[in-house]
Design a protein around this motif. Structure first.
Motif, PDB file in Angstrom:
ATOM      1  N   LEU A 124       0.810  -1.251   0.163  1.00 40.44           N
ATOM      2  CA  LEU A 124       0.122   0.041  -0.115  1.00 40.44           C
ATOM      3  C   LEU A 124       0.957   1.244  -0.045  1.00 40.44           C
ATOM      4  N   ALA A 125       1.876   1.176   0.879  1.00 45.74           N
ATOM      5  CA  ALA A 125       2.716   2.372   0.940  1.00 45.74           C
ATOM      6  C   ALA A 125       3.453   2.634  -0.571  1.00 45.74           C
ATOM      7  N   GLN A 126       4.126   1.652  -1.023  1.00 45.20           N
ATOM      8  CA  GLN A 126       4.973   1.632  -2.478  1.00 45.20           C
ATOM      9  C   GLN A 126       3.923   1.883  -3.329  1.00 45.20           C
ATOM     10  N   ARG A 127       3.068   1.244  -3.616  1.00 49.49           N
ATOM     11  CA  ARG A 127       2.085   1.301  -4.997  1.00 49.49           C
ATOM     12  C   ARG A 127       1.282   2.378  -5.132  1.00 49.49           C
ATOM     13  N   TYR A 128       0.741   2.693  -3.560  1.00 52.56           N
ATOM     14  CA  TYR A 128      -0.550   3.648  -3.839  1.00 52.56           C
ATOM     15  C   TYR A 128      -0.155   4.828  -2.853  1.00 52.56           C
ATOM     16  N   ALA A 129       0.934   4.683  -2.555  1.00 50.29           N
ATOM     17  CA  ALA A 129       1.405   6.052  -1.730  1.00 50.29           C
ATOM     18  C   ALA A 129       0.616   6.407  -0.442  1.00 50.29           C
ATOM     19  N   ALA A 130       0.273   5.138   0.295  1.00 48.54           N
ATOM     20  CA  ALA A 130      -0.589   4.970   1.302  1.00 48.54           C
ATOM     21  C   ALA A 130       0.212   5.675   2.509  1.00 48.54           C
ATOM     22  N   GLN A 131      -0.776   6.478   3.344  1.00 52.09           N
ATOM     23  CA  GLN A 131      -0.379   6.563   4.937  1.00 52.09           C
ATOM     24  C   GLN A 131      -0.738   5.329   5.607  1.00 52.09           C
ATOM     25  N   ILE A 132       0.273   4.813   6.473  1.00 56.21           N
ATOM     26  CA  ILE A 132      -0.047   3.588   7.246  1.00 56.21           C
ATOM     27  C   ILE A 132       0.103   3.771   8.564  1.00 56.21           C
ATOM     28  N   ALA A 133      -1.148   3.213   9.226  1.00 62.13           N
ATOM     29  CA  ALA A 133      -1.378   3.257  10.678  1.00 62.13           C
ATOM     30  C   ALA A 133      -1.371   1.857  11.172  1.00 62.13           C
ATOM     31  N   ALA A 134      -1.155   1.709  12.670  1.00 57.71           N
ATOM     32  CA  ALA A 134      -1.114   0.242  13.118  1.00 57.71           C
ATOM     33  C   ALA A 134      -2.118   0.257  14.559  1.00 57.71           C
ATOM     34  N   VAL A 135      -2.746  -0.880  14.475  1.00 60.51           N
ATOM     35  CA  VAL A 135      -3.229  -0.923  15.875  1.00 60.51           C
ATOM     36  C   VAL A 135      -2.800  -2.487  16.340  1.00 60.51           C
ATOM     37  N   THR A 136      -1.992  -2.678  17.510  1.00 64.71           N
ATOM     38  CA  THR A 136      -1.247  -3.712  17.582  1.00 64.71           C
ATOM     39  C   THR A 136      -1.200  -4.024  19.101  1.00 64.71           C
ATOM     40  N   CYS A 137      -0.317  -4.997  19.608  1.00 63.75           N
ATOM     41  CA  CYS A 137      -0.422  -5.203  21.028  1.00 63.75           C
ATOM     42  C   CYS A 137       1.002  -5.146  21.485  1.00 63.75           C
ATOM     43  N   TYR A 138       1.987  -5.030  20.693  1.00 61.46           N
ATOM     44  CA  TYR A 138       3.487  -5.091  21.326  1.00 61.46           C
ATOM     45  C   TYR A 138       4.258  -3.917  20.478  1.00 61.46           C
ATOM     46  N   THR A 139       5.160  -3.254  20.938  1.00 61.31           N
ATOM     47  CA  THR A 139       5.946  -2.125  20.579  1.00 61.31           C
ATOM     48  C   THR A 139       7.164  -2.685  19.994  1.00 61.31           C
ATOM     49  N   GLY A 140       7.778  -1.743  19.098  1.00 60.20           N
ATOM     50  CA  GLY A 140       9.008  -2.428  18.562  1.00 60.20           C
ATOM     51  C   GLY A 140       9.038  -3.438  17.681  1.00 60.20           C
ATOM     52  N   THR A 141       8.051  -3.409  17.016  1.00 60.36           N
ATOM     53  CA  THR A 141       7.676  -4.825  15.958  1.00 60.36           C
ATOM     54  C   THR A 141       8.204  -4.021  14.737  1.00 60.36           C
ATOM     55  N   PRO A 142       8.178  -5.094  13.642  1.00 58.19           N
ATOM     56  CA  PRO A 142       8.537  -4.866  12.189  1.00 58.19           C
ATOM     57  C   PRO A 142       7.279  -3.705  11.533  1.00 58.19           C
ATOM     58  N   LEU A 143       6.251  -4.174  12.174  1.00 62.88           N
ATOM     59  CA  LEU A 143       4.817  -3.343  11.698  1.00 62.88           C
ATOM     60  C   LEU A 143       4.983  -1.970  12.168  1.00 62.88           C
ATOM     61  N   ALA A 144       5.187  -1.728  13.587  1.00 63.20           N
ATOM     62  CA  ALA A 144       5.471  -0.378  14.119  1.00 63.20           C
ATOM     63  C   ALA A 144       6.259   0.358  13.145  1.00 63.20           C
ATOM     64  N   GLU A 145       7.573  -0.325  13.004  1.00 64.06           N
ATOM     65  CA  GLU A 145       8.510   0.439  12.074  1.00 64.06           C
ATOM     66  C   GLU A 145       7.837   1.119  10.719  1.00 64.06           C
ATOM     67  N   ARG A 146       6.873   0.147  10.112  1.00 54.62           N
ATOM     68  CA  ARG A 146       6.078   0.713   9.067  1.00 54.62           C
ATOM     69  C   ARG A 146       5.318   1.671   9.060  1.00 54.62           C
ATOM     70  N   SER A 147       4.584   2.043  10.261  1.00 51.52           N
ATOM     71  CA  SER A 147       3.449   2.726  10.393  1.00 51.52           C
ATOM     72  C   SER A 147       3.869   4.269  11.145  1.00 51.52           C
ATOM     73  N   SER A 148       3.322   5.156  10.529  1.00 53.09           N
ATOM     74  CA  SER A 148       3.555   6.682  10.978  1.00 53.09           C
ATOM     75  C   SER A 148       2.575   6.765  12.396  1.00 53.09           C
ATOM     76  N   TRP A 149       1.678   6.125  12.465  1.00 53.38           N
ATOM     77  CA  TRP A 149       0.883   6.118  13.895  1.00 53.38           C
ATOM     78  C   TRP A 149       0.579   4.897  14.407  1.00 53.38           C
ATOM     79  N   THR A 150       1.117   4.562  15.540  1.00 51.02           N
ATOM     80  CA  THR A 150       0.663   3.273  16.013  1.00 51.02           C
ATOM     81  C   THR A 150       0.139   3.254  17.588  1.00 51.02           C
TER      82      THR A 150
END
Ligand code: F1P
Length: 350
Positions: free
Chosen positions: A115-141
């Motif tokens: 989504l970020a690369q092909r659609y220039a999407a802004q990425i957010a995440a809702v998760t249960c852990y900090t410091g994950t690969p997903l958190a690294e990819r998200s501007s809002w966590t």
């Protein structure tokens, strides 16, 4: 020493604390999320995840769209990089909200990258852990600070991420007062489990039940799917989920005396939904209804009432605890360990 189901039970019982904790986290981050939702205003917000978190994505999207008017969809993560054009209309500004307990599921990470690369999407995440690969990819966590789990099947994690998603949707909809209403949920969740623990156990241990159908419409469809998954994962029971009125169009042919139909009743469509349940009752199914109150439901064999006085969307998390307990007791009744379901790992890494 650990006993079968020990972690699952503890995680189910402590989920109200996790709801309170995630609401605090949302309050702290409210301003930062304003910018995310402002970016999604004229576009399409895609929630995505896998398994439980895919089901959460459907409910979260329905809630965001209802509370804010912003277009939103819930999508299985893999679809977004394997078949993106079937989900993403041309010329739309895309925002992505990745949902993942672990923050490490490969498909969810790939979907975020795509989504970020092909659609220039802004990425957010809702998760249960900090410091994950997903958190690294998200501007809002948003991290549910007490949502983490030892068990494979998601219970506390799912419902606390749901509370977080509802709170964020309320902010997006310009309704910050909604957060105060959500603060009533934790004590209600406690009471609900206390009042219904015997029912969950009796139903869970009932070996006359051979298959279970969960019916839910609108934002409750994702919750019906999640309840279905819990029962499958923990207790290896044949279970399916449908939108209420869909059930008449074929699936009802499966109904017999060994069938339990669980209705996640709404307020808005209550009459039409009750009619489906009554019809299935007449065909021989046993019925469990979850609803705000018992008005007009005295025919139902089993009834769970929330008596929450909360708005329909604010009370969504209350559908989950009793159904999780049902799955837990059914697993134990069948001699299974709900903490570690057959064939499953906590995270799928490809
Ligand atoms: C998602 C998930 C779980 C499921 C299974 C594998 O993980 O699909 O819902 O129970 O054990 O992982 P996550 O991305 O939410 O961590």
């Amino acid at each position: 020493m650990t006993t079968p189901g020990m972690f699952t039970l503890q995680e189910i019982q402590t989920q109200p604390d996790a709801w309170a904790a995630v609401l605090d986290a949302v309050r702290e981050q409210a301003q930062a999320w304003d910018t995310f939702f402002a970016g999604g205003k004229d576009g399409l917000t895609l929630f995505f995840g896998c398994g439980s978190t895919h089901y959460l994505s459907m409910t979260a999207a329905a809630v965001l769209q209802t509370l804010s008017g912003q277009a939103a969809r819930g999508v299985p993560a893999a679809e977004l990089f394997l078949l993106p054009e079937t989900w993403i209309p041309a010329h739309y500004q895309i925002s992505g909200v990745a949902l993942s307990r672990s923050g490490t599921t490969t498909e969810t990470l790939r979907a975020a990258d795509h989504l970020a690369q092909r659609y220039a999407a802004q990425i957010a995440a809702v998760t249960c852990y900090t410091g994950t690969p997903l958190a690294e990819r998200s501007s809002w966590t948003l991290v549910s600070p007490e949502g983490h789990e030892q068990s494979v099947a998601q219970t506390r994690s799912f419902s606390s991420m749901l509370v977080g998603c509802i709170a964020l949707a309320a902010l997006a909809g310009g309704q910050p007062g909604y957060l105060e209403k959500l603060s009533a949920l934790p004590p209600m969740g406690e009471r609900l489990m206390q009042r219904n623990q015997a029912l969950a156990r009796t139903l869970g241990e009932d070996s006359g039940i051979a298959q279970v159908f969960f019916l839910g419409s609108g934002p409750r469809y994702g919750l019906a799917c999640e309840a279905m998954l819990k029962l499958k994962e923990m207790s290896l029971t044949t279970s399916e989920a449908y939108h209420f009125l869909e059930f008449r169009h074929g699936p009802k042919s499966m109904v017999d005396q060994g069938t339990l139909v669980v209705g996640l009743l709404s307020d808005v469509a209550r009459e039409a939904e009750s009619a489906v349940l009554r019809e299935m009752n007449d065909l021989g199914a046993r019925i469990l209804v979850l609803a705000e109150d018992g008005d007009g439901l005295d025919w139902a064999e089993h009834l769970v009432c929330f008596e929450s006085q909360l708005a329909e969307l604010a009370r969504l998390p209350l559908y989950l605890p009793v159904l999780q307990l049902f799955a837990y007791h059914r697993a134990l009744g069948k001699g299974l360990n709900p903490d570690s379901p057959r064939h499953l790992d906590a995270v799928v890494k490809l």
